[in-house]
Design a protein around this motif. Sequence first.
Motif, PDB file in Angstrom:
ATOM      1  N   ILE A   1       0.865  -1.190   0.000  1.00 27.57           N
ATOM      2  CA  ILE A   1       0.000   0.000   0.000  1.00 27.57           C
ATOM      3  C   ILE A   1       0.901   1.240   0.000  1.00 27.57           C
ATOM      4  CG2 ILE A   1      -1.585   1.339   1.457  1.00 27.57           C
ATOM      5  CD1 ILE A   1      -2.799  -1.247   2.396  1.00 27.57           C
ATOM      6  N   ILE A   2       0.512   2.257  -0.767  1.00 32.57           N
ATOM      7  CA  ILE A   2       1.288   3.506  -0.722  1.00 32.57           C
ATOM      8  C   ILE A   2       0.488   4.641  -0.092  1.00 32.57           C
ATOM      9  CG2 ILE A   2       2.865   2.886  -2.606  1.00 32.57           C
ATOM     10  CD1 ILE A   2       1.164   4.566  -4.511  1.00 32.57           C
ATOM     11  N   SER A   3      -0.803   4.435   0.039  1.00 38.65           N
ATOM     12  CA  SER A   3      -1.645   5.429   0.708  1.00 38.65           C
ATOM     13  C   SER A   3      -2.835   4.712   1.332  1.00 38.65           C
ATOM     14  CB  SER A   3      -2.123   6.468  -0.313  1.00 38.65           C
ATOM     15  OG  SER A   3      -3.219   7.189   0.199  1.00 38.65           O
ATOM     16  N   SER A   4      -3.043   4.976   2.617  1.00 37.28           N
ATOM     17  CA  SER A   4      -4.128   4.303   3.328  1.00 37.28           C
ATOM     18  C   SER A   4      -4.978   5.360   4.027  1.00 37.28           C
ATOM     19  CB  SER A   4      -3.488   3.321   4.318  1.00 37.28           C
ATOM     20  OG  SER A   4      -4.168   3.281   5.524  1.00 37.28           O
ATOM     21  N   THR A   5      -6.234   5.464   3.611  1.00 35.34           N
ATOM     22  CA  THR A   5      -7.145   6.454   4.213  1.00 35.34           C
ATOM     23  C   THR A   5      -8.228   5.716   4.980  1.00 35.34           C
ATOM     24  OG1 THR A   5      -6.794   8.029   2.422  1.00 35.34           O
ATOM     25  CG2 THR A   5      -8.808   8.312   3.714  1.00 35.34           C
ATOM     26  N   ILE A   6      -8.432   6.124   6.218  1.00 35.16           N
ATOM     27  CA  ILE A   6      -9.487   5.527   7.036  1.00 35.16           C
ATOM     28  C   ILE A   6     -10.546   6.592   7.320  1.00 35.16           C
ATOM     29  CG2 ILE A   6     -10.030   4.495   9.301  1.00 35.16           C
ATOM     30  CD1 ILE A   6      -8.395   2.602   7.499  1.00 35.16           C
ATOM     31  N   ILE A   7     -11.793   6.176   7.200  1.00 34.39           N
ATOM     32  CA  ILE A   7     -12.908   7.100   7.408  1.00 34.39           C
ATOM     33  C   ILE A   7     -13.802   6.539   8.506  1.00 34.39           C
ATOM     34  CG2 ILE A   7     -14.923   8.178   6.286  1.00 34.39           C
ATOM     35  CD1 ILE A   7     -13.270   7.693   3.614  1.00 34.39           C
ATOM     36  N   CYS A   8     -13.905   7.253   9.616  1.00 31.70           N
ATOM     37  CA  CYS A   8     -14.814   6.819  10.684  1.00 31.70           C
ATOM     38  C   CYS A   8     -15.110   8.015  11.584  1.00 31.70           C
ATOM     39  CB  CYS A   8     -14.239   5.644  11.475  1.00 31.70           C
ATOM     40  SG  CYS A   8     -12.750   5.972  12.387  1.00 31.70           S
TER      41      CYS A   8
END
Length: 337
Positions: free
Chosen positions: A266-273
Amino acid sequence: MKNKLITVFFLINTLFLTSCSQKSEYTNNFFTMDTPMSITASGAYAKEAVTEAVLYINKLDGLFSKTLAQSEISMANERTGSAFSFSPTVFALIKKSVEYSNATEGAFDVTLGEITDLWNIKAKNPNIPSEEQINNALKKAGYKNIIADGNSVLFKTPCSLDMGGIVKGYAADGAKKILNDHNIKSGIINLGGNIYAKGKKADGSLWKIGIRDPRSNNENDIIGYVSLEDMAVVTSGDYQRYFEKEGVRYHHIIDPKTGYPSKSDIISSTIICSSSTMADAYSTAVFVMGKEKGIEFCKKNNIDYVLITKDKEVLVSDNIKNSFTFEGKEKGYTYEN
Ligand code: AMP
Ligand code: MG
């Protein structure tokens, strides 16, 4: 070094609204935690709310910074090997961090202080540490070596804390609370890419939060955006802080198992919560876990994500597919809806 992450559509909008001199809207751009930040709020007490939130974040920096000698974290790191009493705020976040370390089976780990010192990614001319140095530092790391109890933390080994993977998320949650206390219904908190979108935009539409193109030098280039309200959006990427030597990118997200920058796919990991603190810890952890394990972890815990792989594949959790708009095709990214 790249220090900015998510490109933010709302900034353009914010500037526009500000220039229309909406009296109830107030923005403060500031710099702390080694990061450019900005908070915008709309409402009768917007200025008071934003001013208090900025003061609060500066105060947190004074408590958590690893580079300020007088911070609680620095003082604890000097004296590890025994129990250290922290103020309730610092203790609470260390305790939370240990919970997230357990939940992520150590992919997120706040005891990497000695290793991040060794890599010193932010330095002008960073060096690659020797294997021996890394192995020695690794021996002192490990979240299982700290026990948070009462208001003190027992260091079973002389390990060193680095809260850089969670403190900005925590700060965004605190800032959100301050906005709530001032009855702010619409606002945007951007702490170096740790975004919290409060309510809807002042014009009643959803916030559009851009996901930065991790392989563009232009921080305004995005691969898509999510439309949402009352959510935290936090990205960890290998483009945020790094140096290159002989064609190899040494970035700031460490695999706690090896002590080296994570060789994740992975080169970019976005978490939405809804919790920015959780989103911050989990974006770092999911980056380290890599695509397969990271997705499994998110599914198991009902966490929404936007991941970008080394192969320029964009992966979005089912729950937010309707809120995600893909714009990366021309830049070579692929996305299967
Ligand atoms: P983030 O940008 O939130 O992913 O956090 C990266 C920062 O957290 C780094 O600059 C380090 O200070 C620290 N860090 C690096 N690797 C880890 C890890 N595996 N777990 C927790 N913190 C980390
Ligand atoms: Mg993080």
